[in-house]
Design an enzyme around this catalytic site. Structure first.
Site, PDB file in Angstrom:
ATOM      1  N   GLU A  70       0.793  -1.233   0.000  1.00  0.00           N
ATOM      2  CA  GLU A  70       0.000   0.000   0.000  1.00  0.00           C
ATOM      3  C   GLU A  70       0.820   1.275   0.000  1.00  0.00           C
ATOM      4  O   GLU A  70       0.367   2.303  -0.491  1.00  0.00           O
ATOM      5  CB  GLU A  70      -0.948   0.004   1.210  1.00  0.00           C
ATOM      6  CG  GLU A  70      -2.091  -0.976   1.054  1.00  0.00           C
ATOM      7  CD  GLU A  70      -2.995  -1.009   2.269  1.00  0.00           C
ATOM      8  OE1 GLU A  70      -3.558   0.037   2.605  1.00  0.00           O
ATOM      9  OE2 GLU A  70      -3.119  -2.080   2.883  1.00  0.00           O
ATOM     10  N   ASP A 100      -2.256  -4.393   3.633  1.00  0.00           N
ATOM     11  CA  ASP A 100      -2.314  -4.537   5.087  1.00  0.00           C
ATOM     12  C   ASP A 100      -3.183  -5.730   5.507  1.00  0.00           C
ATOM     13  O   ASP A 100      -4.194  -6.029   4.856  1.00  0.00           O
ATOM     14  CB  ASP A 100      -2.857  -3.262   5.730  1.00  0.00           C
ATOM     15  CG  ASP A 100      -1.821  -2.147   5.757  1.00  0.00           C
ATOM     16  OD1 ASP A 100      -0.641  -2.424   5.464  1.00  0.00           O
ATOM     17  OD2 ASP A 100      -2.186  -1.004   6.075  1.00  0.00           O
ATOM     18  N   ASP A 114      -5.776  -6.654   7.242  1.00  0.00           N
ATOM     19  CA  ASP A 114      -7.060  -6.412   7.906  1.00  0.00           C
ATOM     20  C   ASP A 114      -8.152  -6.349   6.842  1.00  0.00           C
ATOM     21  O   ASP A 114      -7.890  -6.577   5.663  1.00  0.00           O
ATOM     22  CB  ASP A 114      -7.005  -5.124   8.739  1.00  0.00           C
ATOM     23  CG  ASP A 114      -6.615  -3.895   7.927  1.00  0.00           C
ATOM     24  OD1 ASP A 114      -6.603  -3.970   6.677  1.00  0.00           O
ATOM     25  OD2 ASP A 114      -6.316  -2.849   8.530  1.00  0.00           O
ATOM     26  N   GLU A 170      -9.757  -3.843   5.519  1.00  0.00           N
ATOM     27  CA  GLU A 170      -9.527  -2.826   4.502  1.00  0.00           C
ATOM     28  C   GLU A 170      -8.463  -3.293   3.518  1.00  0.00           C
ATOM     29  O   GLU A 170      -8.591  -3.134   2.302  1.00  0.00           O
ATOM     30  CB  GLU A 170      -9.105  -1.510   5.168  1.00  0.00           C
ATOM     31  CG  GLU A 170      -9.470  -0.255   4.401  1.00  0.00           C
ATOM     32  CD  GLU A 170     -10.963  -0.008   4.346  1.00  0.00           C
ATOM     33  OE1 GLU A 170     -11.406   0.604   3.351  1.00  0.00           O
ATOM     34  OE2 GLU A 170     -11.687  -0.417   5.262  1.00  0.00           O
ATOM     35  N   TYR A 181       1.875  -4.967  13.357  1.00  0.00           N
ATOM     36  CA  TYR A 181       0.741  -4.256  12.765  1.00  0.00           C
ATOM     37  C   TYR A 181      -0.060  -3.526  13.832  1.00  0.00           C
ATOM     38  O   TYR A 181      -0.375  -4.092  14.889  1.00  0.00           O
ATOM     39  CB  TYR A 181      -0.154  -5.226  12.002  1.00  0.00           C
ATOM     40  CG  TYR A 181      -1.155  -4.518  11.126  1.00  0.00           C
ATOM     41  CD1 TYR A 181      -0.743  -3.593  10.176  1.00  0.00           C
ATOM     42  CD2 TYR A 181      -2.521  -4.759  11.254  1.00  0.00           C
ATOM     43  CE1 TYR A 181      -1.654  -2.935   9.378  1.00  0.00           C
ATOM     44  CE2 TYR A 181      -3.442  -4.112  10.448  1.00  0.00           C
ATOM     45  CZ  TYR A 181      -2.995  -3.195   9.516  1.00  0.00           C
ATOM     46  OH  TYR A 181      -3.899  -2.530   8.728  1.00  0.00           O
ATOM     47  N   ARG A 238      -3.118  -2.067  13.813  1.00  0.00           N
ATOM     48  CA  ARG A 238      -4.582  -2.117  13.904  1.00  0.00           C
ATOM     49  C   ARG A 238      -4.973  -3.506  14.380  1.00  0.00           C
ATOM     50  O   ARG A 238      -5.106  -4.438  13.590  1.00  0.00           O
ATOM     51  CB  ARG A 238      -5.233  -1.780  12.563  1.00  0.00           C
ATOM     52  CG  ARG A 238      -4.999  -0.340  12.137  1.00  0.00           C
ATOM     53  CD  ARG A 238      -5.808   0.049  10.910  1.00  0.00           C
ATOM     54  NE  ARG A 238      -5.539   1.424  10.517  1.00  0.00           N
ATOM     55  CZ  ARG A 238      -4.629   1.793   9.623  1.00  0.00           C
ATOM     56  NH1 ARG A 238      -3.897   0.868   9.012  1.00  0.00           N
ATOM     57  NH2 ARG A 238      -4.434   3.063   9.326  1.00  0.00           N
ATOM     58  N   HIS A 274      -4.096 -10.826  14.424  1.00  0.00           N
ATOM     59  CA  HIS A 274      -2.766 -10.236  14.603  1.00  0.00           C
ATOM     60  C   HIS A 274      -2.381 -10.261  16.072  1.00  0.00           C
ATOM     61  O   HIS A 274      -3.223 -10.386  16.950  1.00  0.00           O
ATOM     62  CB  HIS A 274      -2.755  -8.789  14.115  1.00  0.00           C
ATOM     63  CG  HIS A 274      -3.381  -8.615  12.777  1.00  0.00           C
ATOM     64  ND1 HIS A 274      -2.878  -9.189  11.646  1.00  0.00           N
ATOM     65  CD2 HIS A 274      -4.509  -7.953  12.393  1.00  0.00           C
ATOM     66  CE1 HIS A 274      -3.659  -8.887  10.616  1.00  0.00           C
ATOM     67  NE2 HIS A 274      -4.651  -8.157  11.044  1.00  0.00           N
TER      68      HIS A 274
END
Length: 714
Positions: A8, A81, A83, A85, A299, A301, A345
């Site tokens: 990203e 990433d 997750d 999103e 990570y 989040r 995570h």
């Protein structure tokens, strides 16, 4: 031919390229490449909420180039990433590049280190469509609420407003708290505070009135306090009981997203967006002197408290080497995540526990260092032994000259001393409710004490404190509202839209915010209902786990919402809500009517209410009460193109004075010009050649601030 890896961000791409080396090309998508176009609803509600995605404006050429690169590559890996999103971005990329969604072309990295990248590349998998559908469902839900409800509230209050599925609940919490504060009726109560001298050493210690031998006594007014003080005149005091004990304090668990945002807010004054920006940079990779480009944290989040055994072992080795075996617990400590936590995570931790914040400091920005220091210490402390305290509680009997019906009056004092510091040698959570008593002198049961002083002090019960960013995030999390990744944007939206304003650390609703909440609470109760919104979040989690169909979930929400909206539109077709804050005492130069505040494409401005007969408008100027040190004109508040506040002369362009320093209403004792306040609390005169400066006086904490800080510690 090389293998293409799509991530990203450029920083992440640079770090991963270093680990993969030759045979791989790593490129960055710069976030989403495809989304719902903003100009229209872009969701076909009649066809099971089919989304109409399009390439994001400005990324057309990037997509063309990416297609060529992918076509010329041996294999394409989607490494966005780890997750929801990120999974959705990978799905959009796979769709654009015509990749087979059943093929194992998706890789995830919990940490951007050599080991983390290697493990991710060795375990590719197919795009998780359950996670993609959960993200799509959230995106569609938010689009439906925003695009259907925002025009309605804009029409009923004023132009340019937005209503959101989660932001409206957060705003309601702040408004509800303000209403509680207004409705609060303070109650008087008194404390009787004494100071005693110990026998022999003559050391002074404080104690508080408790009651009598029959139980606790609540002192409600001055008359009652004075009566007890009168009865205590000439009383004899002795130590009735001394209770000693041991207390063990456990360290806080490693950070998850919400607790990191809260602690960074309390300790360093970071807003959630600032915290997440620095955390993202630490995760994606920074150039560390002597090491190279490496991700320093896992990570960021996450809401899981799990940590890997490898990281635990590395942390334990560091603790053993620097503090000794006694600073490790006898048995490894494992933290339990909350019931609805996503365990994909680990908790937020340093990727290299042996790399201390001081070793990395030269390579980090100020924000990166502060956050890394916080994360590193919290993680290391979470592995360490408990802090052991020796506690003491003393009960003091006061025997009045005339016997009382309830027996002797009693006072109590408590304190503690550190027997073994344990994890506190490194870190202590800022929310710990530390006792102010500290150590007590050595005293024994039966010791006679001499009263040095005693006084009655009046107090009033305090209303609940206003939310701070930290306490709002905590409440959102406790109520299951939003996800860790959304807290920063929720707060940015409600403050950026002028629904809420910050004063010091406290969040105050504006009249606009209260009007918005009142309208939604009365007409759309589900939208601002905490339990309903939490149930929607739970449904989104079930979609992500493959336990619920997202189309069915969207119908459950939208069918009722749309029916309510149509009904309310009809009920309020002739209603317009007027705000007092939109009225001004500034007369129109052309017709004499008092001008009103309007909102246009470029923000607020003043307009004549006589439109269309009178079309006079002019800029809305916010005066500060200070005067320009160059020409004497009024200093007014302005905003830069990026929205940052600054201050300038109202006589611009004839006078080009501007400053980032905050104007005050004080005047310089040397030259009489207005004084300004710089960050750090320095008061300065900006009149050229004057040079006056001094440190700002620290104000005593008011009851509201004290109550707020008490809430932060609870």
């Amino acid at each position: 031919m090389s293998k293409l890896v799509i991530v990203e961000s450029p920083a992440k791409a640079k770090t991963i390229q270093k680990y993969l080396g030759k045979g791989y090309e790593v490129t960055a998508s710069m976030g989403h490449v495809r989304d719902l176009p903003p100009a229209r609803l872009s969701v076909d509600v009649k066809k099971d909420f089919t989304p109409k995605y399009a390439i994001i404006k400005g990324k057309e050429q990037f997509v063309k180039d990416l297609k060529k690169t992918a076509a010329a590559s041996e294999q394409v890996f989607l490494a966005t990433d780890p997750d929801r999103e990120g999974e959705a971005i990978s799905w959009h990329l796979a769709t654009i590049l015509n990749l087979d969604l059943k093929e194992p072309n998706r890789v995830t990295f919990n940490e951007i280190t050599k080991t983390g990248v290697k493990n991710g590349m060795e375990h590719p998998h197919a795009v998780d469509m359950d996670l993609v559908n959960a993200q799509q469902a959230r995106r569609i839900l938010d689009r439906l609420v925003g695009y259907k409800l925002s025009p309605f509230v804009s029409q009923k209050i004023h132009r340019g407003l937005s209503a959101g599925r989660v932001q409206s609940v957060a705003l309601r919490m702040i408004v509800d708290r303000e209403e509680e504060i207004r409705a609060f009726q303070p109650e008087e109560y008194w404390s009787l505070d004494a100071k005693f001298l110990t026998p022999g050493t003559r050391r002074v210690f404080a104690a508080a009135f408790y009651g009598n031998e029959q139980g606790k006594i609540k002192v409600e007014n001055k008359e009652q306090a004075d009566a007890i003080l009168a009865q205590l005149e000439g009383a004899q005091y002795h130590v009735k009981t001394v209770k000693k004990g041991t207390r063990r304090k456990s360290p806080a668990p490693p950070f998850i997203t919400s607790t990191l945002q809260q602690e960074a807010s309390r300790r360093m004054g970071f807003q959630a967006r600032r915290t997440m920006k620095a955390a993202q940079e630490l995760y994606e990779g920074v150039e560390v002197e002597g090491i190279g480009s490496v991700g320093l944290i896992t990570y960021m989040r996450t809401d899981s408290l799990r940590i890997s055994e490898e990281a635990r072992a590395q942390g334990n080795d560091y603790i053993r080497e620097h503090w000794g075996e006694k600073y490790l617990p006898e048995k490894s400590r494992y933290y339990k995540s909350r019931a609805n936590a996503q365990d994909g995570h680990e908790a937020i931790r340093p990727t290299m526990p042996s790399l201390t914040p001081e070793q990395a400091k030269k390579s980090l920005t100020s924000d990166q260092y502060k956050l890394y220091n916080l994360i590193w210490k919290r993680f290391m402390a979470s592995l360490m032994a408990n802090c052991v305290q020796n506690t003491i509680r003393v009960e003091i009997a006061a025997t009045p000259e005339e016997p009382q019906a309830g027996g002797n009056y009693l006072f109590t004092a408590s304190g503690y001393s550190i027997k073994f510091d344990g994890y506190t040698v490194l870190y202590e959570e800022s929310t710990d409710d530390a006792e102010s008593d500290g150590r007590l002198p050595e005293i024994q049961e039966g010791d006679k004490l001499k009263l040095k002083e005693i006084a009655g002090n009046q107090h009033f019960t305090q209303p609940p404190p206003r939310y701070t960013e930290a306490s709002l995030i905590k409440t959102l999390e406790e109520n299951g509202i939003g996800r860790p990744s959304t807290y920063a944007s929720i707060i940015s939206t409600i403050t950026g839209r002028d629904y809420v304003k910050r004063e010091a650390k406290q969040l105050h609703p504006t009249e606009l915010g209260e009007a918005m909440t009142k309208l939604l609470r009365e007409k759309f109760p589900k939208i601002v209902n905490t339990k309903f919104t939490a149930s929607m979040e739970a449904s989104l989690d079930k979609v992500g786990e493959g336990q619920e169909d997202y189309i069915k979930m969207l119908h459950t929400f939208y069918d009722d919402f749309d029916a309510t909206l149509q009904k309310v539109k009809e009920e309020m077709k002739d209603v317009k809500i007027k705000l007092a804050e939109d009225q001004t005492d500034i007369p129109c130069e052309k017709c004499g009517r008092m001008m009103v505040v309007k909102v246009g494409r470029y923000g607020k401005f003043l307009a004549c209410p006589g439109y269309p007969e009178c079309k006079n408008t002019k800029p809305l100027v916010q005066e500060t009460g200070a005067f320009c040190p160059r020409c004497g004109g009024k200093v007014i508040a302005k905003k830069s193109k990026r929205g940052y506040p600054f201050y300038g002369c109202s006589n611009y362009p004839d006078c080009n004075f501007m400053t980032w320093d905050q104007p005050t209403t004080e005047t310089c004792p040397q030259c009489g010009k207005s004084l300004f306040k710089r960050r750090g609390g320095l008061i300065v005169c900006l009149n050229e050649g004057c040079g006056y400066e001094r440190k700002a006086e620290r104000k005593k904490k008011g009851t509201a601030q004290a109550a707020d800080e008490a809430q932060e510690k609870s």
